[in-house]
Write a protein that holds these residues in place. Structure first.
Motif, PDB file in Angstrom:
ATOM      1  N   ILE A   1       0.813  -1.213   0.000  1.00 36.38           N
ATOM      2  CA  ILE A   1       0.000   0.000   0.000  1.00 36.38           C
ATOM      3  C   ILE A   1       0.852   1.271   0.000  1.00 36.38           C
ATOM      4  N   GLU A   2       1.976   1.262   0.702  1.00 38.16           N
ATOM      5  CA  GLU A   2       2.818   2.465   0.761  1.00 38.16           C
ATOM      6  C   GLU A   2       3.291   2.886  -0.626  1.00 38.16           C
ATOM      7  N   LEU A   3       3.751   1.928  -1.414  1.00 42.54           N
ATOM      8  CA  LEU A   3       4.206   2.242  -2.768  1.00 42.54           C
ATOM      9  C   LEU A   3       3.031   2.630  -3.659  1.00 42.54           C
ATOM     10  N   ALA A   4       1.899   1.988  -3.458  1.00 43.85           N
ATOM     11  CA  ALA A   4       0.735   2.240  -4.313  1.00 43.85           C
ATOM     12  C   ALA A   4       0.203   3.662  -4.156  1.00 43.85           C
ATOM     13  N   VAL A   5       0.208   4.186  -2.946  1.00 42.80           N
ATOM     14  CA  VAL A   5      -0.379   5.512  -2.723  1.00 42.80           C
ATOM     15  C   VAL A   5       0.653   6.631  -2.753  1.00 42.80           C
ATOM     16  N   GLN A   6       1.918   6.285  -2.824  1.00 42.53           N
ATOM     17  CA  GLN A   6       2.972   7.292  -2.838  1.00 42.53           C
ATOM     18  C   GLN A   6       3.160   7.822  -4.259  1.00 42.53           C
ATOM     19  N   ASP A   7       3.108   9.128  -4.406  1.00 40.34           N
ATOM     20  CA  ASP A   7       3.315   9.736  -5.717  1.00 40.34           C
ATOM     21  C   ASP A   7       4.797   9.683  -6.047  1.00 40.34           C
ATOM     22  N   ARG A   8       5.101   9.310  -7.270  1.00 38.27           N
ATOM     23  CA  ARG A   8       6.511   9.237  -7.668  1.00 38.27           C
ATOM     24  C   ARG A   8       7.060  10.651  -7.835  1.00 38.27           C
ATOM     25  N   PRO A   9       8.358  10.820  -7.620  1.00 39.48           N
ATOM     26  CA  PRO A   9       8.941  12.158  -7.784  1.00 39.48           C
ATOM     27  C   PRO A   9       8.861  12.616  -9.238  1.00 39.48           C
ATOM     28  N   HIS A  10       8.584  13.885  -9.409  1.00 37.28           N
ATOM     29  CA  HIS A  10       8.513  14.480 -10.740  1.00 37.28           C
ATOM     30  C   HIS A  10       9.675  15.456 -10.903  1.00 37.28           C
ATOM     31  N   PRO A  11      10.229  15.529 -12.099  1.00 36.29           N
ATOM     32  CA  PRO A  11      11.318  16.493 -12.303  1.00 36.29           C
ATOM     33  C   PRO A  11      10.780  17.914 -12.176  1.00 36.29           C
ATOM     34  N   PRO A  12      11.610  18.835 -11.694  1.00 33.20           N
ATOM     35  CA  PRO A  12      11.138  20.214 -11.560  1.00 33.20           C
ATOM     36  C   PRO A  12      10.800  20.798 -12.925  1.00 33.20           C
ATOM     37  N   LYS A  13       9.768  21.628 -12.958  1.00 33.86           N
ATOM     38  CA  LYS A  13       9.357  22.261 -14.203  1.00 33.86           C
ATOM     39  C   LYS A  13       9.850  23.701 -14.231  1.00 33.86           C
ATOM     40  N   GLN A  14      10.233  24.122 -15.412  1.00 27.78           N
ATOM     41  CA  GLN A  14      10.695  25.492 -15.581  1.00 27.78           C
ATOM     42  C   GLN A  14       9.508  26.436 -15.413  1.00 27.78           C
ATOM     43  N   ARG A  15       9.728  27.509 -14.654  1.00 26.62           N
ATOM     44  CA  ARG A  15       8.673  28.496 -14.436  1.00 26.62           C
ATOM     45  C   ARG A  15       8.361  29.220 -15.736  1.00 26.62           C
ATOM     46  N   LYS A  16       7.078  29.485 -15.954  1.00 25.19           N
ATOM     47  CA  LYS A  16       6.670  30.213 -17.157  1.00 25.19           C
ATOM     48  C   LYS A  16       6.697  31.711 -16.924  1.00 25.19           C
ATOM     49  N   LEU A  17       6.521  32.123 -15.687  1.00 23.29           N
ATOM     50  CA  LEU A  17       6.528  33.543 -15.334  1.00 23.29           C
ATOM     51  C   LEU A  17       7.541  33.780 -14.225  1.00 23.29           C
ATOM     52  N   ASP A  18       8.200  34.935 -14.268  1.00 25.57           N
ATOM     53  CA  ASP A  18       9.054  35.283 -13.128  1.00 25.57           C
ATOM     54  C   ASP A  18       8.152  35.924 -12.058  1.00 25.57           C
ATOM     55  N   GLY A  19       8.707  36.269 -10.939  1.00 27.70           N
ATOM     56  CA  GLY A  19       7.931  36.809  -9.829  1.00 27.70           C
ATOM     57  C   GLY A  19       7.166  38.073 -10.177  1.00 27.70           C
ATOM     58  N   GLN A  20       7.798  38.953 -10.925  1.00 24.63           N
ATOM     59  CA  GLN A  20       7.157  40.215 -11.301  1.00 24.63           C
ATOM     60  C   GLN A  20       5.976  39.960 -12.247  1.00 24.63           C
ATOM     61  N   GLN A  21       6.168  39.078 -13.213  1.00 24.29           N
ATOM     62  CA  GLN A  21       5.089  38.748 -14.142  1.00 24.29           C
ATOM     63  C   GLN A  21       3.928  38.071 -13.412  1.00 24.29           C
ATOM     64  N   GLU A  22       4.259  37.193 -12.473  1.00 21.69           N
ATOM     65  CA  GLU A  22       3.226  36.510 -11.709  1.00 21.69           C
ATOM     66  C   GLU A  22       2.419  37.508 -10.873  1.00 21.69           C
ATOM     67  N   ALA A  23       3.101  38.448 -10.226  1.00 19.27           N
ATOM     68  CA  ALA A  23       2.425  39.467  -9.420  1.00 19.27           C
ATOM     69  C   ALA A  23       1.503  40.315 -10.296  1.00 19.27           C
ATOM     70  N   PHE A  24       1.966  40.680 -11.506  1.00 23.85           N
ATOM     71  CA  PHE A  24       1.146  41.466 -12.420  1.00 23.85           C
ATOM     72  C   PHE A  24      -0.102  40.688 -12.834  1.00 23.85           C
ATOM     73  N   LEU A  25       0.071  39.420 -13.147  1.00 30.29           N
ATOM     74  CA  LEU A  25      -1.053  38.583 -13.554  1.00 30.29           C
ATOM     75  C   LEU A  25      -2.082  38.470 -12.433  1.00 30.29           C
ATOM     76  N   ILE A  26      -1.637  38.246 -11.220  1.00 31.40           N
ATOM     77  CA  ILE A  26      -2.541  38.129 -10.079  1.00 31.40           C
ATOM     78  C   ILE A  26      -3.269  39.451  -9.840  1.00 31.40           C
ATOM     79  N   ALA A  27      -2.522  40.554  -9.881  1.00 31.36           N
ATOM     80  CA  ALA A  27      -3.149  41.866  -9.676  1.00 31.36           C
ATOM     81  C   ALA A  27      -4.187  42.148 -10.754  1.00 31.36           C
ATOM     82  N   THR A  28      -3.890  41.797 -11.981  1.00 32.88           N
ATOM     83  CA  THR A  28      -4.829  42.013 -13.079  1.00 32.88           C
ATOM     84  C   THR A  28      -6.086  41.161 -12.887  1.00 32.88           C
ATOM     85  N   ALA A  29      -5.891  39.887 -12.573  1.00 24.90           N
ATOM     86  CA  ALA A  29      -7.025  38.978 -12.401  1.00 24.90           C
ATOM     87  C   ALA A  29      -7.897  39.382 -11.215  1.00 24.90           C
ATOM     88  N   CYS A  30      -7.307  40.017 -10.209  1.00 22.64           N
ATOM     89  CA  CYS A  30      -8.069  40.424  -9.023  1.00 22.64           C
ATOM     90  C   CYS A  30      -8.707  41.803  -9.190  1.00 22.64           C
TER      91      CYS A  30
END
Length: 76
Positions: free
Chosen positions: A32-61
Motif C-alpha cells: 500500500i505504501e508504494l501504491a499511494v505514494q506519488d513518484r517524484p517528478h522532475p522540476p518544471k521550468q517556471r513560465k513567469l518570473d515573480g514580477q510577471q506573476e504578481a502582475f497577472l494576479i493583480a490584473t485577475a483580481c
C-alpha cells in the motif's frame, strides 16, 4: 470479466483505466505504501518570473474591463 473491475473503479474515481492498472501493479510490487505514494517528478521550468506573476494576479483580481462581467482569455 477480466478488466471489467478496473474499468468500474476507473469510472467511479473518474480516472483512466491505465491509472488503476498502474496503481494495482505498484501495490503488488511494494504494498500500500508504494501504491499511494506519488513518484517524484522532475522540476518544471517556471513560465513567469515573480514580477510577471504578481502582475497577472493583480490584473485577475482587479475589475473586469468595461462591458465585461469578468476577466476571460477569450479574444471576444
Amino acid at each position: 470479466w477480466e478488466g471489467e473491475i478496473d474499468q468500474v473503479i476507473a469510472q467511479c474515481l473518474r480516472v483512466h483505466v491505465s491509472t488503476v492498472e498502474r496503481t494495482r501493479a505498484r501495490y503488488v510490487e511494494g504494498g500500500i505504501e508504494l501504491a499511494v505514494q506519488d513518484r517524484p517528478h522532475p522540476p518544471k521550468q517556471r513560465k513567469l518570473d515573480g514580477q510577471q506573476e504578481a502582475f497577472l494576479i493583480a490584473t485577475a483580481c482587479s475589475n473586469a474591463p468595461e462591458g465585461r462581467n469578468r476577466w476571460t482569455v477569450s479574444p471576444t
